[in-house]
Design a protein around this motif. Structure first.
Motif, PDB file in Angstrom:
ATOM      1  N   ASN A   1       0.821  -1.216   0.000  1.00  0.00           N
ATOM      2  CA  ASN A   1       0.000   0.000   0.000  1.00  0.00           C
ATOM      3  C   ASN A   1       0.851   1.261   0.000  1.00  0.00           C
ATOM      4  O   ASN A   1       0.366   2.343  -0.362  1.00  0.00           O
ATOM      5  CB  ASN A   1      -0.952   0.015   1.199  1.00  0.00           C
ATOM      6  N   ALA A   2       2.126   1.147   0.399  1.00  0.00           N
ATOM      7  CA  ALA A   2       3.008   2.320   0.364  1.00  0.00           C
ATOM      8  C   ALA A   2       3.263   2.784  -1.061  1.00  0.00           C
ATOM      9  O   ALA A   2       3.506   3.972  -1.303  1.00  0.00           O
ATOM     10  CB  ALA A   2       4.326   2.009   1.066  1.00  0.00           C
ATOM     11  N   THR A   3       3.208   1.864  -2.033  1.00  0.00           N
ATOM     12  CA  THR A   3       3.449   2.253  -3.429  1.00  0.00           C
ATOM     13  C   THR A   3       2.311   3.095  -3.989  1.00  0.00           C
ATOM     14  O   THR A   3       2.508   3.821  -4.967  1.00  0.00           O
ATOM     15  CB  THR A   3       3.631   1.002  -4.295  1.00  0.00           C
TER      16      THR A   3
ATOM     17  N   PHE B   1      -3.363   3.134 -13.957  1.00  0.00           N
ATOM     18  CA  PHE B   1      -3.666   2.997 -12.534  1.00  0.00           C
ATOM     19  C   PHE B   1      -3.086   1.669 -11.999  1.00  0.00           C
ATOM     20  O   PHE B   1      -3.195   0.623 -12.656  1.00  0.00           O
ATOM     21  CB  PHE B   1      -5.176   3.022 -12.312  1.00  0.00           C
ATOM     22  N   PRO B   2      -2.484   1.657 -10.796  1.00  0.00           N
ATOM     23  CA  PRO B   2      -1.886   0.431 -10.223  1.00  0.00           C
ATOM     24  C   PRO B   2      -2.954  -0.516  -9.679  1.00  0.00           C
ATOM     25  O   PRO B   2      -3.201  -0.580  -8.476  1.00  0.00           O
ATOM     26  CB  PRO B   2      -0.974   0.968  -9.122  1.00  0.00           C
ATOM     27  N   GLU B   3      -3.586  -1.264 -10.564  1.00  0.00           N
ATOM     28  CA  GLU B   3      -4.667  -2.162 -10.163  1.00  0.00           C
ATOM     29  C   GLU B   3      -4.162  -3.281  -9.253  1.00  0.00           C
ATOM     30  O   GLU B   3      -4.835  -3.676  -8.291  1.00  0.00           O
ATOM     31  CB  GLU B   3      -5.329  -2.751 -11.410  1.00  0.00           C
TER      32      GLU B   3
ATOM     33  N   THR C   1      -3.794  -4.425  -1.583  1.00  0.00           N
ATOM     34  CA  THR C   1      -4.097  -3.602  -0.416  1.00  0.00           C
ATOM     35  C   THR C   1      -5.478  -3.919   0.119  1.00  0.00           C
ATOM     36  O   THR C   1      -5.686  -4.026   1.345  1.00  0.00           O
ATOM     37  CB  THR C   1      -3.995  -2.118  -0.784  1.00  0.00           C
ATOM     38  N   LEU C   2      -6.450  -4.076  -0.754  1.00  0.00           N
ATOM     39  CA  LEU C   2      -7.807  -4.406  -0.322  1.00  0.00           C
ATOM     40  C   LEU C   2      -7.871  -5.789   0.311  1.00  0.00           C
ATOM     41  O   LEU C   2      -8.651  -6.032   1.242  1.00  0.00           O
ATOM     42  CB  LEU C   2      -8.759  -4.338  -1.518  1.00  0.00           C
ATOM     43  N   LYS C   3      -7.044  -6.703  -0.175  1.00  0.00           N
ATOM     44  CA  LYS C   3      -7.006  -8.039   0.420  1.00  0.00           C
ATOM     45  C   LYS C   3      -6.410  -8.010   1.821  1.00  0.00           C
ATOM     46  O   LYS C   3      -6.870  -8.739   2.722  1.00  0.00           O
ATOM     47  CB  LYS C   3      -6.194  -8.976  -0.478  1.00  0.00           C
TER      48      LYS C   3
ATOM     49  N   LYS D   1     -10.367   3.870  -5.298  1.00  0.00           N
ATOM     50  CA  LYS D   1      -9.798   4.041  -6.639  1.00  0.00           C
ATOM     51  C   LYS D   1     -10.177   5.393  -7.218  1.00  0.00           C
ATOM     52  O   LYS D   1      -9.349   6.074  -7.844  1.00  0.00           O
ATOM     53  CB  LYS D   1     -10.288   2.910  -7.546  1.00  0.00           C
ATOM     54  N   THR D   2     -11.418   5.804  -7.001  1.00  0.00           N
ATOM     55  CA  THR D   2     -11.852   7.110  -7.506  1.00  0.00           C
ATOM     56  C   THR D   2     -11.080   8.239  -6.837  1.00  0.00           C
ATOM     57  O   THR D   2     -10.638   9.192  -7.506  1.00  0.00           O
ATOM     58  CB  THR D   2     -13.360   7.286  -7.261  1.00  0.00           C
TER      59      THR D   2
END
Length: 597
Positions: free
Chosen positions: A443-445, A459-461, A467-469, A480-481
């Motif tokens: 998540n730091a990225t 976008f870094p999908e 991160t969501l996991k 994301k928005t």
């Protein structure tokens, strides 16, 4: 008064006086004489060629009838004013609450007696009932202070959105294993706090014992419905802590599933330097200083694994004469080449260690976050790569002024360059392996300002899905928005680190507009990357529980440690004194109730 003002404007008279005094010391007689240089060293000194004596210039101007001149014989206690003596009594000791001698004539009665005397001099100096110097009263007051501070810390932790822990264990002077618990969270003012909570005595250092002690303390801090707040646990990397099946971190995750494991980055950097120095041969050499003393030079392995490079700098910058140790003079390698090899590797690590120290200093900051650390590690890699690219010039510089000995191919400049390249490559390789920022740290990225332009296009999908996991509390679509909007705004790129961006949102009341981003930033800031605060607690432990105070009770130890390490917190709590008084008064009946019938 006008004459005194005129004399003050002219300054003290400083004639050259020839004053001599006969003295003796240990049966040897000698003559002491006055030197005119004393005027320059002592601005208050004045002389008189009529009385052939010296005076204090301020005393001559302001002395009133009935007062003593500072030149007259009197004790130190009489010369100091009342306020200064009170200050000395209050600050005579830092941590020793009780003194060995607490009598009225003692010069070092301890902090508690000093504070009681200070308050008594202002309020109840002539009190004959309450003295407040007994050990029982001291311990009761300490317990009340500790209880008030702990309640404040627990209240802050419960009101925060997320919480992290930094446990570590050590052995005190009484060979008692102590487990320290440090809490990290964001307070109501959006400032990151690392609070010492308690020293926990352990009967054993097994994973079960440590995990059980941590669960008991966390049950007091976090209620059952707030277990999700614990998002990370940082350890020093010991096997009993980091075990994935039976370690402490695994046992904690069974109860707190969101508590991700963090291996202290400071310890990992130390391991990297240990691996780097393993490629260097040992060279037993000593150095002879200008006074003739000779001291053995520590091996490069020892110098480089320290968390500070003062030893490398001292040995490199000090002008010394290196000589071969007597026990090694029979070896075939010439002494001059041993010295040259050592000088080469000293030059190499003299270039590397400043970057290591800089990274250490950044890792030890309390308000450091994973985004800032990732940027610092990338800068560290770039600096080491520059040193790696300049090794050829370093080898050429070290090989000037000497020829290679015959049949000594292992000492060629090419071998020097190869070993130095292995050192740099080891540092770079282990840095990539030990600081990958994968799994929950990915998540730091998402908050790297130097990648905003890239993320604006693509976008870094993958990073978002990981991160969501790791943190199911986040809303993926809304996050994301919000991130897509942040990547397009120039003003957000100027923020250095997650904490700066979080405070920017809070100061401009944007926490509702970027609610998911604020939650992500709080996770980034709350996640500890080192256990530096726990190490600082151990330093305080050594100062409080000394050899002469090794029988101190655990409650007293925790109270003294809390008062020592959280002085700023006590000053910020404006109602601290009132709460302590109320708690102390409500503990038990301190005055008998007489009923008249």
């Amino acid at each position: 008064m006008k004459k005194k003002k005129r004399i003050k404007e002219l300054g003290p008279d400083r004639p050259y006086l020839q004053i001599h005094q006969q003295s003796s010391d240990r049966g040897r007689a000698y003559t002491r004489g006055f030197s005119s240089t004393s005027y320059g060293k002592r601005s208050w000194l004045a002389g008189c060629d009529v009385s052939h004596a010296f005076y204090c210039f301020p005393c001559l101007l302001f002395q009133s009838p009935g007062t003593k001149r500072c030149g007259q014989q009197q004790g130190i206690a009489e010369q100091l004013d009342e306020g200064y003596r009170i200050g000395i009594r209050r600050h005579n000791e830092e941590l020793a609450l009780r003194g060995h001698d607490e009598s009225e004539t003692s010069d070092n009665p301890g902090i508690f007696r000093g504070l009681v005397d200070f308050v008594a001099s202002l309020d109840f100096e002539n009190a004959t009932v309450f003295k407040g110097t007994s050990k029982t009263v001291q311990n009761e007051l300490l317990d009340c202070m500790l209880s008030v501070v702990r309640e404040h810390i627990i209240q802050e932790a419960r009101s925060s959105d997320f919480l992290s822990i930094q446990p570590d264990e050590t052995t005190d002077i009484a060979t008692q294993c102590q487990l320290v618990l440090v809490l990290r969270y964001i307070d109501a003012k959006s400032n990151v706090q690392e609070r010492f909570f308690e020293f926990i005595p352990l009967h054993s250092t097994t994973a079960d014992s440590i995990a059980t002690a941590l669960k008991e303390r966390l049950a007091v801090i976090l209620p059952e419905d707030q277990k999700r707040k614990l998002i990370s646990q940082a350890y020093d990397g010991a096997s009993v802590m980091r075990g994935t099946t039976a370690g402490v971190q695994r046992k904690m995750q069974d109860v707190y599933p969101n508590a991700h494991y963090i291996h202290c980055y400071e310890h990992q950097l130390n391991l990297i330097m240990q691996q780097a120095t393993s490629h260097i041969p040992k060279l037993p050499i000593d150095y002879r200083q200008s006074d003739g003393t000779s001291t053995a030079v520590p091996s490069i392995q020892c110098l480089s694994t320290e968390r500070t490079s003062s030893a490398v700098f001292k040995l490199y910058e000090t002008q010394v004469t290196l000589t071969l140790l007597p026990s090694e003079r029979q070896e075939p390698l010439p002494c001059c080449w041993r010295i040259r090899i050592l000088s080469f590797f000293l030059q190499l690590f003299h270039n590397i260690m400043p970057h290591v120290d800089l990274l250490y200093a950044k890792l030890q900051k309390d308000d450091i976050d994973s985004v800032h650390i990732r940027g610092s590690i990338q800068q560290f890699q770039q600096d080491i790569q520059k040193i790696r690219n300049s090794l050829h010039s370093l080898v050429d510089q070290s090989s000037e002024g000497g020829s290679q000995p015959k049949k000594q191919r292992s000492l060629s400049p090419e071998v020097h360059e190869r070993i130095a390249a292995e050192v740099c490559d080891t540092v770079l390789r282990h840095t990539l392996e030990r600081f990958p920022f994968t799994d929950h740290l990915i998540n730091a990225t998402l908050r790297q300002a130097d990648r905003f332009e890239q993320y604006k296009m693509v976008f870094p999908e993958d990073a978002l899905s990981r991160t969501l996991k790791a943190y199911p509390v986040l809303d993926g679509s809304k996050l994301k928005t919000e991130l897509s909007l942040i990547y397009c705004k120039e003003e957000f790129r100027a923020c250095c680190g997650a904490l700066d961006l979080l405070q920017l949102f809070m100061e401009n009341n944007l926490e509702e507009v970027f609610s998911e981003t604020v939650t992500l930033l709080k996770i980034l800031v709350t996640t500890p990357m080192t256990t530096a605060e726990a190490e600082r607690c151990f330093s305080t432990l050594k100062r409080i529980k000394t050899f002469l105070r090794n029988s101190m009770t655990q409650e007293r130890l925790n109270a003294l440690a809390m008062l020592s390490m959280k002085k700023r917190l006590l000053t910020e709590m404006t109602d601290f004194n009132q709460k302590v008084i109320e708690k102390c008064a409500s503990q038990k009946e301190r005055r008998a109730n007489f009923i008249f019938k």
